[in-house]
Design a protein around this motif. Structure first.
Motif, mmCIF file in Angstrom:
data_model
loop_
_atom_site.group_PDB
_atom_site.id
_atom_site.type_symbol
_atom_site.label_atom_id
_atom_site.label_comp_id
_atom_site.label_asym_id
_atom_site.label_seq_id
_atom_site.Cartn_x
_atom_site.Cartn_y
_atom_site.Cartn_z
ATOM 1 N N LEU A 97 -3.459 -17.835 -3.845
ATOM 2 C CA LEU A 97 -2.974 -18.230 -3.011
ATOM 3 C C LEU A 97 -1.412 -17.348 -2.793
ATOM 4 N N PHE A 98 -1.360 -15.284 -2.302
ATOM 5 C CA PHE A 98 -0.690 -15.125 -1.920
ATOM 6 C C PHE A 98 0.451 -15.369 -0.884
ATOM 7 N N PHE A 99 1.721 -15.660 -1.545
ATOM 8 C CA PHE A 99 2.379 -15.772 0.192
ATOM 9 C C PHE A 99 3.579 -15.075 -0.547
ATOM 10 N N ASP A 100 4.239 -14.363 0.913
ATOM 11 C CA ASP A 100 5.982 -13.742 -0.008
ATOM 12 C C ASP A 100 7.134 -15.071 0.444
ATOM 13 N N TYR A 101 8.419 -14.261 -0.069
ATOM 14 C CA TYR A 101 9.641 -15.599 -0.575
ATOM 15 C C TYR A 101 9.569 -15.900 0.706
ATOM 16 N N ASP A 102 10.404 -15.072 1.782
ATOM 17 C CA ASP A 102 10.454 -14.981 3.339
ATOM 18 C C ASP A 102 11.664 -16.086 3.611
ATOM 19 N N ILE A 103 12.537 -15.800 2.881
ATOM 20 C CA ILE A 103 13.678 -16.974 3.085
ATOM 21 C C ILE A 103 14.395 -16.282 4.274
ATOM 22 N N LYS A 104 15.065 -17.028 5.459
ATOM 23 C CA LYS A 104 15.453 -16.437 6.232
ATOM 24 C C LYS A 104 17.312 -16.993 6.650
ATOM 25 N N PRO A 105 17.710 -16.342 7.586
ATOM 26 C CA PRO A 105 19.514 -17.202 7.782
ATOM 27 C C PRO A 105 18.692 -18.257 8.647
ATOM 28 N N ILE A 106 19.978 -19.171 8.835
ATOM 29 C CA ILE A 106 19.649 -20.065 9.608
ATOM 30 C C ILE A 106 20.304 -19.629 10.618
ATOM 31 N N ASP A 107 19.833 -19.567 11.903
ATOM 32 C CA ASP A 107 20.143 -19.175 13.485
ATOM 33 C C ASP A 107 18.840 -19.831 14.809
ATOM 34 N N THR A 108 18.852 -19.598 15.702
ATOM 35 C CA THR A 108 18.078 -20.374 16.582
ATOM 36 C C THR A 108 17.055 -20.252 16.093
ATOM 37 N N TYR A 146 7.699 -11.196 -4.154
ATOM 38 C CA TYR A 146 9.488 -11.369 -4.104
ATOM 39 C C TYR A 146 9.892 -9.704 -3.664
ATOM 40 N N PRO A 147 11.059 -9.418 -2.373
ATOM 41 C CA PRO A 147 10.720 -10.736 -1.168
ATOM 42 C C PRO A 147 9.749 -10.137 0.254
ATOM 43 N N MET A 148 8.873 -9.370 -0.597
ATOM 44 C CA MET A 148 7.733 -9.048 0.272
ATOM 45 C C MET A 148 6.552 -8.367 -0.290
ATOM 46 N N ILE A 149 5.481 -8.292 -0.054
ATOM 47 C CA ILE A 149 4.242 -7.868 -0.335
ATOM 48 C C ILE A 149 4.809 -5.911 -0.792
ATOM 49 N N GLU A 150 5.428 -5.973 -0.104
ATOM 50 C CA GLU A 150 6.425 -4.135 -0.087
ATOM 51 C C GLU A 150 6.944 -4.089 -0.900
ATOM 52 N N ASN A 271 6.697 -8.126 -7.622
ATOM 53 C CA ASN A 271 5.374 -7.832 -6.958
ATOM 54 C C ASN A 271 4.299 -9.198 -7.362
ATOM 55 N N ALA A 272 3.643 -9.447 -6.766
ATOM 56 C CA ALA A 272 2.339 -10.605 -7.296
ATOM 57 C C ALA A 272 1.198 -10.227 -7.860
ATOM 58 N N PHE A 273 0.571 -8.964 -7.620
ATOM 59 C CA PHE A 273 -0.607 -8.923 -7.910
ATOM 60 C C PHE A 273 -0.556 -8.680 -9.454
ATOM 61 N N PRO A 274 0.707 -8.160 -10.253
ATOM 62 C CA PRO A 274 0.487 -7.322 -11.317
ATOM 63 C C PRO A 274 0.343 -9.208 -12.253
ATOM 64 N N LEU A 275 0.966 -9.398 -11.848
ATOM 65 C CA LEU A 275 1.696 -11.239 -12.127
ATOM 66 C C LEU A 275 -0.109 -11.803 -12.130
ATOM 67 N N PHE A 276 -1.311 -12.136 -11.107
ATOM 68 C CA PHE A 276 -1.893 -12.477 -10.933
ATOM 69 C C PHE A 276 -3.248 -11.978 -12.327
ATOM 70 N N TRP A 277 -3.372 -10.569 -12.293
ATOM 71 C CA TRP A 277 -4.183 -9.873 -13.158
ATOM 72 C C TRP A 277 -3.752 -9.985 -14.281
#
Length: 288
Positions: A97-108, A146-150, A271-277
Motif C-alpha cells: 500500500l502507498f498512502f500520504d501522511y496527510d495530517i490535518k489541523p482540528i477544524d469543522t 511525507y507529506p504527499m506523493i508529490e 518519498n516512499a517509492f525509493p524505499l519500496f525499491w
C-alpha cells in the motif's frame, strides 16, 4: 498474485510502472493495481468498520483487507480497479500500500488531534507490517509519503540535491503542498521521471534511448537522496542505511513525530517509492 493499493490513480501508477520498466523488475507473480481514491484516514475508518473492537491489543487481527476493499468499493459505487480478478484472498501472496501522511489541523471537518491522527497511522503500520507469507494470509506492507506523493520532485537541480536532507514543510500543509512543489521544484511535471499512460493504463514507452537513460539516472539520484534522507531522519546520518530495518516505516514515523512534528510542527519531506525499491526489490543490498 501481488496486489498494489495506491491512494491515487495519477502519479502513483506512472511512477511505479516506469520504475518497473526501466529497471526490469521481474515480479514472481501477476500484479494487480487497485486505486483507493481516498486518504489514509478513510482507509483507517474503512478497516475499523470491519474490525473486532473488543480486541484491544489488535482490533485488525482477523481483517481480510481484500474483502474489505471489495465491499467498500461496492458500498460507495467505486470501481473495483482490478480486485474483481481476485476470486479468493488466498490467491494473493503479497500486498503493498502507498498512502500520504496527510495530517490535518482540528477544524469543522476534522475533530482529531495530531496525536490521535498519528496514533491511527501507527496502528495501520502495525497491521500492514507482515512479511510472513502463508497459504492463508498475504504478506502486507504500508509505505508512506511525507507529506504527499508529490515529494518525488521536491528538490533543486542539479541532482543529487545535497540540501534534500534539510527540506521540511509545515505538518499541516495538506493540499497546499502541491502548489508549494510547483513553486519550488525545477521540474513542473512527471516527465523527468516517468512515461505517461495511455487510455488502457499502459505505459507510452519512448523509443528515445537518450531520454530513457536520463530518466534512469534521475531515478538513481532520487533513490540515493531518499535513502540517505530516511537514514538521516532515523539516525541523524545523511548516508546510505546499513539495513532496511534501520529505515523501517515504523521507525521513520516514530522519528518524524519525535524530531520534526513534536518539536517543530514540521515534517521531513520523503518519498516512499525509493524505499519500496530498496526494501522489496533490492532487499538488503545497498545502491550501486
Amino acid at each position: 498474485m501481488i496486489l498494489f493499493i495506491f491512494e491515487g490513480k495519477n502519479d502513483e501508477p506512472r511512477l511505479y510502472k516506469t520504475l518497473k520498466e526501466l529497471f526490469h523488475f521481474e515480479l514472481p507473480e501477476e500484479e494487480i493495481l487497485h486505486y483507493f481514491c481516498n486518504n489514509i484516514f478513510s482507509l483507517y475508518n474503512t478497516i475499523m468498520s470491519y474490525s473486532d473492537v473488543e480486541n484491544e491489543n489488535n482490533p485488525f487481527e482477523d481483517i481480510d483487507i481484500i474483502n474489505v476493499l471489495k465491499e467498500d468499493a461496492f458500498a460507495n459505487h467505486k470501481k473495483c480497479e482490478g480486485l474483481d480478478k481476485i476470486k479468493h484472498s488466498y490467491e494473493v501472496s503479497e500486498i503493498f500500500l502507498f498512502f500520504d501522511y496527510d495530517i490535518k489541523p482540528i477544524d469543522t471537518f476534522n475533530k482529531l488531534s495530531i496525536e490521535e491522527q498519528n496514533e491511527r497511522i501507527s496502528m495501520l503500520l502495525s497491521f500492514f507490517n507482515s512479511t510472513a507469507i502463508s497459504t492463508e494470509r498475504a504478506g502486507i506492507k504500508l509505505f508512506i509519503n511525507y507529506p504527499m506523493i508529490e515529494s518525488y520532485r521536491y528538490f533543486k537541480r542539479p541532482l543529487p540535491d545535497e540540501n534534500y536532507k534539510d527540506y521540511t514543510v509545515n505538518v499541516f500543509i495538506d493540499g497546499a503542498f502541491k502548489k508549494k512543489v510547483n513553486e519550488f521544484s525545477d521540474d513542473k511535471n512527471t516527465k523527468f521521471l516517468c512515461y505517461d499512460l495511455n487510455k488502457s493504463d499502459e505505459l507510452k514507452k519512448s523509443k528515445d534511448e537518450e531520454r530513457a537513460d536520463i530518466i534512469k539516472q534521475n531515478w538513481l539520484f532520487i533513490k540515493e537522496m531518499n535513502l540517505k534522507k530516511a537514514n538521516f531522519i532515523c539516525t541523524d546520518s545523511y548516508s546510505f542505511p546499513e539495513s532496511k530495518e534501520i529505515i523501517s516505516q515504523q521507525n521513520i514515523l516514530d522519528n518524524q513525530i519525535e524530531k520534526y512534528v513534536n518539536r517543530r510542527k514540521e515534517i521531513a519531506i520523503l518519498n516512499a517509492f525509493p524505499l519500496f525499491w530498496f526494501e522489496y526489490i533490492d532487499e538488503t543490498k545497498l545502491l550501486t
